[in-house]
Design an enzyme around this catalytic site. Structure first.
Site, short mmCIF file in Angstrom:
data_model
loop_
_atom_site.label_atom_id
_atom_site.label_comp_id
_atom_site.label_asym_id
_atom_site.label_seq_id
_atom_site.Cartn_x
_atom_site.Cartn_y
_atom_site.Cartn_z
N LYS A 41 0.85 -1.20 0.00
CA LYS A 41 0.00 0.00 0.00
C LYS A 41 0.87 1.23 0.00
CE LYS A 41 -3.85 2.27 0.37
NZ LYS A 41 -3.43 3.00 -0.86
N LYS B 240 5.56 1.98 -3.01
CA LYS B 240 5.51 3.30 -3.62
C LYS B 240 5.75 3.13 -5.11
CE LYS B 240 4.90 7.54 -2.27
NZ LYS B 240 4.20 8.04 -1.07
N GLY C 128 -2.60 8.37 -4.23
CA GLY C 128 -1.94 9.57 -4.74
C GLY C 128 -0.68 9.94 -3.95
N ASP C 129 0.06 10.87 -4.50
CA ASP C 129 1.21 11.49 -3.85
C ASP C 129 1.47 12.76 -4.68
OD1 ASP C 129 3.39 10.88 -1.66
OD2 ASP C 129 4.54 11.57 -3.37
N ASN D 215 -1.99 19.24 -1.84
CA ASN D 215 -3.03 18.60 -1.03
C ASN D 215 -2.71 18.65 0.47
OD1 ASN D 215 -3.61 15.68 0.36
ND2 ASN D 215 -5.37 16.43 -0.77
P1 NDP Z 1 0.96 17.87 -4.32
O1 NDP Z 1 1.41 17.48 -5.64
O2 NDP Z 1 -0.48 18.10 -4.07
O3 NDP Z 1 1.74 19.17 -3.82
C1 NDP Z 1 3.12 19.19 -3.74
C2 NDP Z 1 3.57 20.57 -3.30
O4 NDP Z 1 4.95 20.52 -2.99
C3 NDP Z 1 3.39 21.61 -4.37
O5 NDP Z 1 3.17 22.86 -3.77
C4 NDP Z 1 4.73 21.56 -5.08
O6 NDP Z 1 5.07 22.73 -5.80
C5 NDP Z 1 5.67 21.34 -3.91
N1 NDP Z 1 6.87 20.67 -4.40
C6 NDP Z 1 6.94 19.45 -4.97
N2 NDP Z 1 8.18 19.15 -5.32
C7 NDP Z 1 8.92 20.21 -4.97
C8 NDP Z 1 10.29 20.51 -5.07
N3 NDP Z 1 11.16 19.65 -5.61
N4 NDP Z 1 10.71 21.70 -4.56
C9 NDP Z 1 9.82 22.58 -4.00
N5 NDP Z 1 8.52 22.35 -3.89
C10 NDP Z 1 8.08 21.18 -4.37
O7 NDP Z 1 1.51 16.73 -3.32
P2 NDP Z 1 1.08 16.40 -1.83
O8 NDP Z 1 0.61 17.61 -1.12
O9 NDP Z 1 0.18 15.22 -1.90
O10 NDP Z 1 2.45 15.89 -1.22
C11 NDP Z 1 3.34 16.73 -0.50
C12 NDP Z 1 4.23 15.90 0.39
O11 NDP Z 1 3.43 15.14 1.31
C13 NDP Z 1 5.08 14.84 -0.34
O12 NDP Z 1 6.31 14.69 0.36
C14 NDP Z 1 4.26 13.57 -0.19
O13 NDP Z 1 5.07 12.42 -0.31
C15 NDP Z 1 3.74 13.76 1.22
N6 NDP Z 1 2.55 12.98 1.58
C16 NDP Z 1 1.40 13.04 0.83
C17 NDP Z 1 0.29 12.35 1.25
C18 NDP Z 1 -1.00 12.44 0.52
O14 NDP Z 1 -1.99 11.85 1.00
N7 NDP Z 1 -1.11 13.16 -0.58
C19 NDP Z 1 0.31 11.48 2.43
C20 NDP Z 1 1.54 11.55 3.18
C21 NDP Z 1 2.61 12.27 2.75
P3 NDP Z 1 5.03 22.75 -7.40
O15 NDP Z 1 3.58 22.82 -7.75
O16 NDP Z 1 5.79 23.95 -7.80
O17 NDP Z 1 5.67 21.47 -7.87
O1 2IT Z 2 3.08 9.06 1.56
C1 2IT Z 2 1.93 8.64 1.77
O2 2IT Z 2 1.61 8.12 2.84
C2 2IT Z 2 0.94 8.78 0.69
N1 2IT Z 2 1.25 9.36 -0.35
C3 2IT Z 2 -0.43 8.18 0.85
C4 2IT Z 2 -0.42 6.72 0.50
C5 2IT Z 2 -1.76 6.06 0.47
O3 2IT Z 2 -1.77 4.86 0.12
O4 2IT Z 2 -2.78 6.66 0.79
#
Ligand code: NDP
Ligand code: 2IT
Length: 449
Positions: free
Chosen positions: A90, A126, A165-166, A241
């Site tokens: 997952k 992943k 998603g991520d 997100n």
């Molecule tokens: P999104 O794609 O929705 O947003 C990512 C954000 O981070 C954007 O603002 C993006 O800016 C910025 N970003 C991405 N890469 C870079 C970079 N190299 N340098 C600077 N800014 C960057 O992703 P999420 O919000 O879902 O994910 C954000 C973080 O949270 C990640 O580390 C992800 O692994 C983690 N995460 C996500 C979960 C989820 O449920 N979605 C769960 C747990 C962890 P730009 O638009 O300019 O690229």
């Molecule tokens: O980093 C994370 O935990 C996620 N991107 C969510 C993974 C998931 O299966 O909901």
């Protein structure tokens, strides 16, 4: 470090010297597990560390699509199925040009421990692609998602591997991926999470990571400082997100959020971020954070190309990095400490460098690692799987309540583990790794090799 732990690290380092993110995550985990290895002889007797840190399966494939100019484009697609000891694989899918095996192995490894901490039966994985969705039309993104799934579908399944998603993969992409899976298999099953509400998605999955981060932060502050997450000035990075819904819950709990960012720059609003403006820019227009100035002329925008000032030099009580790996370095940690930060809680995966979090810990800052603090996203994914299996759906309030209970439970587990192993109270990473690993280790031993 214990000799056995050092040996495992050195072996992996010599085999994968160029996989720097994977090695970074591994070092952090092994350093934490040192004390557990000394206490629990079964770990070395069963060679559990070597067996845990190597992914069970890595799938790599080619993804071809037609772009909007009629040209055929090629990308790499991946799925790293890391560990299935406690349940089906997952974890999320990331679409970003930086995606490579090192990044996916670090994320997969972290995911195993995170999923274990949620208490739900999920193994870790992943995947993703080096495809860059930025600036692409909706149609091209759809064609990419369908091409990606046309290979991935044979490796996943509701009882085998359940992606989500991520970065770069949200509700729109999950919809297209799900549509293609269904077309190819003729089955409507919970094979992806983060689905639309009209076709099996869970209420509160969109909000879960950001909300969960704030529930975890609140509980940690309540227990460790006597006062919860309220009345604080908060710096958040990212504007995707996780950042958006962390901002929403932080504001709801009575805090002032003053920063947000994207890869081009960051905004500071001393009056507190106007979330409605941010939602319109990011969720409706899919725009850039710079556009915040169109709504609030008195806010300040730092353009990364011409202004090297770090977002983390902003004075705050609580820092919530919610963008990407290694976005908070040692200099940033020093600035945060100098400005009196109380806690750093990670919404992103591994946003704080090894040196930076050591500096925070040495200076008494509460440090909540992503694998604990951002586990709310995958936890609600687990709840989505449960609802799909039951052919039923819970209300937003029911899911939100379960999310809060899970996040508070993760903190309680970490807090108790820290006491057992004599870890300092502000260090939440050592006990998070120990508690996450223990359950996986028990399952691996029970199942043999
Ligand atoms: P999104 O794609 O929705 O947003 C990512 C954000 O981070 C954007 O603002 C993006 O800016 C910025 N970003 C991405 N890469 C870079 C970079 N190299 N340098 C600077 N800014 C960057 O992703 P999420 O919000 O879902 O994910 C954000 C973080 O949270 C990640 O580390 C992800 O692994 C983690 N995460 C996500 C979960 C989820 O449920 N979605 C769960 C747990 C962890 P730009 O638009 O300019 O690229
Ligand atoms: O980093 C994370 O935990 C996620 N991107 C969510 C993974 C998931 O299966 O909901």
């Amino acid at each position: 470090m214990n000799q056995y732990v050092t040996k495992v690290y050195e072996e992996i380092e010599s085999r994968y010297p160029y996989e720097k993110e994977y090695l970074q995550a591994l070092k952090e985990i092994l350093e934490s597990l040192d004390v557990a290895v000394s206490k629990d002889k079964r770990i070395e007797e069963n060679n559990l560390l070597e067996r845990f840190v190597i992914p069970e399966r890595i799938i790599q494939f080619k993804v071809e699509r037609e772009d909007d100019n009629g040209k055929i484009q090629v990308n790499n697609g991946y799925r790293v199925q890391f560990n299935s000891a406690i349940g089906p694989y997952k974890g999320g899918l990331r679409f970003h040009p930086s995606v490579n095996l090192s990044i996916l192995k670090f994320l997969g490894l972290e995911q195993c421990l995170k999923n274990s901490l949620t208490t739900l039966p999920m193994g870790g994985a992943k995947g993703g692609s080096d495809f860059d969705p930025k600036g692409k039309s909706d149609r091209e993104i759809m064609r990419f998602c369908k091409a990606f799934m046309s290979e991935l579908y044979r490796h996943i399944g509701q009882f085998r591997d359940v992606p989500a998603g991520d970065i770069g993969v949200g509700a729109r992409e999950i919809g297209y991926l799900y549509g293609e899976y269904k077309r190819l298999t003729n089955e409507s099953v919970g094979v992806l999470t983060g689905k639309g509400i009209s076709f099996g998605g869970s209420l509160a999955r969109t909000e879960a990571t950001g909300y969960g981060l704030c529930y975890f932060t609140n509980k940690a502050l309540e227990v460790l400082t006597g006062k919860g997450f309220a009345g604080k000035t908060v710096c958040i990075s990212g504007s995707g997100n996780v950042a958006i819904f962390a901002t929403e819950k932080a504001i709801q709990l009575g805090n002032k959020v003053v920063t947000l960012s994207d890869s081009n720059g960051w905004i500071y609003d001393s009056n507190g971020i106007d979330l409605n403006a941010v939602k319109e820019i990011k969720l409706v227009k899919r725009g850039r954070i710079k556009e915040y100035l169109d709504y609030h002329k008195d806010a300040i925008y730092h353009d990364k190309a011409i202004d090297k000032t770090s977002l983390w030099s902003t004075k705050c009580d609580i820092a919530l990095p919610c963008a990407t790996q290694n976005e908070l370095n040692e200099e940033d940690a020093k600035a945060l400490v100098k400005n009196g930060v109380i806690g750093v809680f990670e919404g992103a995966n591994m946003p704080t460098t090894f040196e930076a979090y050591h500096y925070l810990l040495e200076n008494g800052v509460i440090y909540g690692p992503g694998k604990a603090a951002n586990a709310g996203g995958v936890a609600v994914s687990g709840l989505e799987m449960a609802q799909n299996s039951m052919r039923y759906s819970w209300s937003f309030e029911e899911v939100d309540k379960k999310l809060k209970d899970i996040m508070e439970g993760i903190f309680a587990n970490i807090y108790e583990t820290a006491k057992i192993y004599g870890v300092k109270a502000n260090d939440l990473i050592t006990p998070a790794n120990i508690a996450g690993f223990k359950k996986i280790a028990d399952a691996m031993i029970a199942q043999g090799f």
